[in-house]
Design a protein around this motif. Structure first.
Motif, PDB file in Angstrom:
ATOM      1  N   ASP A  69       0.823  -1.207   0.000  1.00  0.00           N
ATOM      2  CA  ASP A  69       0.000   0.000   0.000  1.00  0.00           C
ATOM      3  C   ASP A  69       0.864   1.267   0.000  1.00  0.00           C
ATOM      4  O   ASP A  69       0.421   2.335   0.396  1.00  0.00           O
ATOM      5  CB  ASP A  69      -0.975  -0.012   1.193  1.00  0.00           C
ATOM      6  CG  ASP A  69      -0.261  -0.032   2.526  1.00  0.00           C
ATOM      7  OD1 ASP A  69       0.984  -0.215   2.540  1.00  0.00           O
ATOM      8  OD2 ASP A  69      -0.922   0.140   3.557  1.00  0.00           O
ATOM      9  N   SER A  84      -6.109  11.047  -0.895  1.00  0.00           N
ATOM     10  CA  SER A  84      -5.005  10.629  -0.033  1.00  0.00           C
ATOM     11  C   SER A  84      -4.623   9.191  -0.353  1.00  0.00           C
ATOM     12  O   SER A  84      -5.435   8.419  -0.867  1.00  0.00           O
ATOM     13  CB  SER A  84      -5.405  10.740   1.444  1.00  0.00           C
ATOM     14  OG  SER A  84      -6.259   9.673   1.789  1.00  0.00           O
ATOM     15  N   HIS A  86      -4.057   6.868   1.704  1.00  0.00           N
ATOM     16  CA  HIS A  86      -4.812   5.929   2.539  1.00  0.00           C
ATOM     17  C   HIS A  86      -6.212   5.692   2.003  1.00  0.00           C
ATOM     18  O   HIS A  86      -6.703   4.567   1.969  1.00  0.00           O
ATOM     19  CB  HIS A  86      -4.880   6.434   3.980  1.00  0.00           C
ATOM     20  CG  HIS A  86      -5.567   5.457   4.890  1.00  0.00           C
ATOM     21  ND1 HIS A  86      -6.899   5.548   5.192  1.00  0.00           N
ATOM     22  CD2 HIS A  86      -5.111   4.336   5.505  1.00  0.00           C
ATOM     23  CE1 HIS A  86      -7.237   4.546   5.975  1.00  0.00           C
ATOM     24  NE2 HIS A  86      -6.170   3.794   6.177  1.00  0.00           N
ATOM     25  N   SER A  87      -6.848   6.748   1.557  1.00  0.00           N
ATOM     26  CA  SER A  87      -8.201   6.602   1.031  1.00  0.00           C
ATOM     27  C   SER A  87      -8.191   5.745  -0.240  1.00  0.00           C
ATOM     28  O   SER A  87      -9.035   4.870  -0.428  1.00  0.00           O
ATOM     29  CB  SER A  87      -8.784   7.992   0.773  1.00  0.00           C
ATOM     30  OG  SER A  87      -9.623   7.990  -0.352  1.00  0.00           O
ATOM     31  N   THR A  89      -5.904   3.450  -1.195  1.00  0.00           N
ATOM     32  CA  THR A  89      -5.564   2.043  -0.961  1.00  0.00           C
ATOM     33  C   THR A  89      -6.685   1.329  -0.222  1.00  0.00           C
ATOM     34  O   THR A  89      -6.980   0.179  -0.528  1.00  0.00           O
ATOM     35  CB  THR A  89      -4.252   1.918  -0.164  1.00  0.00           C
ATOM     36  OG1 THR A  89      -4.355   2.651   1.058  1.00  0.00           O
ATOM     37  CG2 THR A  89      -3.082   2.428  -0.969  1.00  0.00           C
ATOM     38  N   GLN A  90      -7.341   2.033   0.712  1.00  0.00           N
ATOM     39  CA  GLN A  90      -8.429   1.381   1.437  1.00  0.00           C
ATOM     40  C   GLN A  90      -9.568   1.007   0.491  1.00  0.00           C
ATOM     41  O   GLN A  90     -10.152  -0.063   0.594  1.00  0.00           O
ATOM     42  CB  GLN A  90      -8.956   2.301   2.551  1.00  0.00           C
ATOM     43  CG  GLN A  90      -9.931   1.600   3.498  1.00  0.00           C
ATOM     44  CD  GLN A  90      -9.295   0.373   4.150  1.00  0.00           C
ATOM     45  OE1 GLN A  90      -8.221   0.433   4.718  1.00  0.00           O
ATOM     46  NE2 GLN A  90      -9.967  -0.772   4.041  1.00  0.00           N
ATOM     47  N   ARG A 113      -0.029  -4.938   5.811  1.00  0.00           N
ATOM     48  CA  ARG A 113       0.153  -3.830   4.871  1.00  0.00           C
ATOM     49  C   ARG A 113       1.547  -3.253   5.070  1.00  0.00           C
ATOM     50  O   ARG A 113       1.995  -3.063   6.199  1.00  0.00           O
ATOM     51  CB  ARG A 113      -0.864  -2.735   5.140  1.00  0.00           C
ATOM     52  CG  ARG A 113      -2.283  -3.229   5.066  1.00  0.00           C
ATOM     53  CD  ARG A 113      -3.232  -2.078   5.219  1.00  0.00           C
ATOM     54  NE  ARG A 113      -4.595  -2.575   5.383  1.00  0.00           N
ATOM     55  CZ  ARG A 113      -5.666  -1.790   5.388  1.00  0.00           C
ATOM     56  NH1 ARG A 113      -5.524  -0.481   5.256  1.00  0.00           N
ATOM     57  NH2 ARG A 113      -6.863  -2.299   5.533  1.00  0.00           N
ATOM     58  N   THR A 115       2.742  -0.372   4.912  1.00  0.00           N
ATOM     59  CA  THR A 115       2.895   0.854   5.705  1.00  0.00           C
ATOM     60  C   THR A 115       2.913   0.578   7.204  1.00  0.00           C
ATOM     61  O   THR A 115       3.330   1.435   7.981  1.00  0.00           O
ATOM     62  CB  THR A 115       1.753   1.847   5.404  1.00  0.00           C
ATOM     63  OG1 THR A 115       0.501   1.165   5.535  1.00  0.00           O
ATOM     64  CG2 THR A 115       1.875   2.413   4.011  1.00  0.00           C
ATOM     65  N   GLN A 116       2.457  -0.601   7.603  1.00  0.00           N
ATOM     66  CA  GLN A 116       2.449  -0.929   9.029  1.00  0.00           C
ATOM     67  C   GLN A 116       3.729  -1.632   9.465  1.00  0.00           C
ATOM     68  O   GLN A 116       3.859  -2.013  10.628  1.00  0.00           O
ATOM     69  CB  GLN A 116       1.223  -1.804   9.346  1.00  0.00           C
ATOM     70  CG  GLN A 116      -0.084  -1.056   9.112  1.00  0.00           C
ATOM     71  CD  GLN A 116      -1.290  -1.969   9.132  1.00  0.00           C
ATOM     72  OE1 GLN A 116      -1.164  -3.187   9.009  1.00  0.00           O
ATOM     73  NE2 GLN A 116      -2.468  -1.389   9.285  1.00  0.00           N
ATOM     74  N   GLU A 194       2.476  11.937   3.936  1.00  0.00           N
ATOM     75  CA  GLU A 194       1.928  10.614   4.149  1.00  0.00           C
ATOM     76  C   GLU A 194       2.876   9.506   3.681  1.00  0.00           C
ATOM     77  O   GLU A 194       2.763   8.370   4.111  1.00  0.00           O
ATOM     78  CB  GLU A 194       0.632  10.531   3.317  1.00  0.00           C
ATOM     79  CG  GLU A 194      -0.387   9.575   3.828  1.00  0.00           C
ATOM     80  CD  GLU A 194      -1.586   9.498   2.877  1.00  0.00           C
ATOM     81  OE1 GLU A 194      -2.445   8.662   3.134  1.00  0.00           O
ATOM     82  OE2 GLU A 194      -1.635  10.259   1.878  1.00  0.00           O
TER      83      GLU A 194
END
Length: 512
Positions: A69, A84, A86-87, A89-90, A113, A115-116, A194
RNA sequence: GGUGCGUUAGCAAAGCGGUUAUGCCCCGGAUUGCAAAUCCGGUUAGCCCAGUUCGACUCUGGGACGCACCUCCA
């Protein structure tokens, strides 16, 4: 004994888990900036089949399929959309789950993911640097020094000399060697906060390859059993993963590397860059999801798979035959299974949901994902309810031999057809149950036959009430020996895509 | 250019050194008011060349063709 083709050995090998009874498996998943296409469907279905067979074989499986992601394309797409990261990829993660569910793909235990896992990646890069395998270049990027890693090329069979990277790509001048790949990308001014993380090498973001190494070892350990992915990931992605993981941990990374073949269109690889792809949701508008799953599983996972409407139609016809056998012969598992004590000791049952009659009591260390069937969103929903396989039955033995031979699903499915023939011939409810149970191991044939055969109404098609009325009219005509009218009604229905079948129990219908 | 994989009947797709793969299509029979479904039977194979073998679609060598990777890609 399960044999798996190991890309590393370029041969089928007996599968021996590192830890008895347990299998740890990692599969490279999607980069989520768009809808999944049929190529992605194949990876998901193939490795879903693999994990199902491992579980059916009695292994406790920990299955990880990652989600990328953070990536150049994601950043670009988000910028294009003015959205964004995040938006974006979600949104596509949700879509991916919808598609996977529809195809009967069970959720992996972990879907990490990228990013985590940035801290784990940074830790790994630090180890590589300490081991003399990574260096920071003048432009701020941290790169992997490929020539310092002795085993580079062992997976893809490429030698550093063969690669001669400079021939095809503009050499990134700040790398010590053109073949070096980036572990940490220095942040760029114009990028959003981000996508920037702090590190001892400065602000930046991880390279693609390090993600999988870090997530894999964090969730499965430094050394695990199976790593899978599409054949195009063999080089450089998986080669680089080996270099990173083994370079950092100084031990073997993965025992068995599995690579699935491509989906093709007109004999060419289906890919985003060629633009010749069909998204899963596109295809599902036209074809039943189980037909698509069946289509994928009917070819061996390492073979190329040509996609076309004609091939999907063919698959639909074949799957219809299987469901017809079940429609005509309702399954009824025998309550007392003879000789069950002597039952095969390696296979325990799959998909059982509180049926209770589990007489063999063998190695039941399966940690099947603890989701009950009500959570399975796709066609797997509303299943007949956990029919057990009788592994002593001859068809089951053939099925198992096929699956144990490097997951030979075409052969296993051929057994299903032989069994269907046997069911039609003998009308045995027990054999019908066996058919449902064996197919269930592949995630197939778990629906009410009627639902499959009558489902898939196309827009503008007849609804059930209208069909019922026509059938009633035809029965009345037949009663009056007015066969001309009866045949006319049948012909009209056929033209509307409805096939009528007069049986002993009356007239039934299905969609063509 | 380097590396790897593949080439099976009309289509799709497997196993196997000698014995029916399987599915769809097609042909014949049974069944059916006629169909459909089902059952029984049948037609249609192994890119080319050479070698090993009593025997090769299956093993070995060579050739042709196709695909993929070598660049982000499942």
């Amino acid at each position: 004994m399960l044999k798996i083709y190991n890309t590393l050995a370029r041969d089928k090998q007996d599968f021996q888990p590192i830890e008895p009874g347990k299998v740890r498996m990692y599969v490279c998943g999607m980069t989520v900036y768009d809808y999944c296409h049929l190529g992605h469907a194949r990876v998901m279905v193939v490795f879903d089949m693999v994990q199902r067979w491992l579980r059916a074989s009695g292994y406790a499986v920990t299955y990880v399929r990652n989600i990328t992601d953070i990536d150049d394309k994601i950043i670009r797409r988000a910028a294009d959309n003015n959205e964004s990261i995040h938006s974006l990829t979600q949104r596509f993660i949700d879509a991916m789950h919808e598609d996977a569910d529809a195809l009967g793909v069970q959720r992996p235990e972990h879907e990490p993911r990228a990013t985590q896992y940035v801290p784990q990646m940074l830790e790994m890069i630090g180890k590589l640097e300490a081991n003399g395998l990574a260096y920071q270049a003048a432009d701020g990027d941290v790169n992997y020094a490929v020539r310092k890693f002795a085993g580079y090329g062992k997976l893809s069979g490429k030698s550093l000399e063969d690669l001669r990277a400079g021939e095809r790509v503009d050499v990134a001048t700040d790398k010590n060697d053109p073949l070096d790949f980036v572990l940490w990308k220095a942040a760029k001014e114009n990028e959003a906060d981000e996508v920037k993380w702090d590190s001892k090498w400065g602000r930046g973001r991880p390279g693609w390859h390090i993600e999988c190494s870090a997530m894999g070892s964090d969730l499965l350990g430094k050394h695990f059993d199976i790593h899978g992915g599409g054949a195009d990931l063999q080089f450089p992605h998986h080669e680089n993963e080996i270099a990173q993981s083994e370079g950092a941990h100084q031990c073997q990374y993965v025992n068995t590397w599995m690579h699935n073949g491509f989906v093709r269109v007109d004999n060419e690889k289906m890919s985003k860059s060629l633009g010749n792809f069909f998204t899963i949701r596109e295809v599902l508008k036209q074809y039943d999801a189980e037909v698509v799953r069946f289509f994928i599983l009917r070819a061996h996972y390492r073979s190329p798979l040509n996609y076309s409407d004609a091939h999907l139609d063919d698959a639909k016809g074949a799957l219809t035959r299987l469901y017809m056998a079940l429609k005509g012969n309702p399954p009824q598992p025998s309550l007392v299974r003879e000789g069950a004590e002597g039952a095969d000791s390696t296979l325990n049952r799959e998909g059982a949901q509180g049926t209770g009659s589990s007489p063999d009591g063998t190695t039941s260390h399966s940690t099947r994902p603890s989701k009950d069937d009500s959570q399975v969103a796709g066609y797997d929903k509303g299943r007949l309810g956990g029919v057990d396989v009788d592994w002593n039955e001859p068809h089951a033995a053939r099925f198992r031999a096929a699956m144990d031979d490097d997951f030979n699903t075409p052969e296993a499915i051929a057994v299903l057809f032989d069994l269907a023939n046997e069911v039609n011939k003998t009308r045995s409810p027990q054999l019908a149950a066996q058919l449902v149970a064996l197919a269930g191991v592949l995630g197939l044939l778990q629906r009410d036959p009627q639902e499959f055969l009558q489902g898939g109404a196309t827009a503008g098609g007849l609804d059930e009430a209208a069909i019922g009325a026509q059938i009633a009219a035809r029965i009345a005509a037949k009663k009056n020996k007015d066969f001309a009218s009866a045949d006319r009604i049948r012909k009209e229905l056929l033209e509307a895509g409805i096939v009528l079948e007069d049986g002993a129990a009356g007239t039934s219908w299905r969609r063509a």
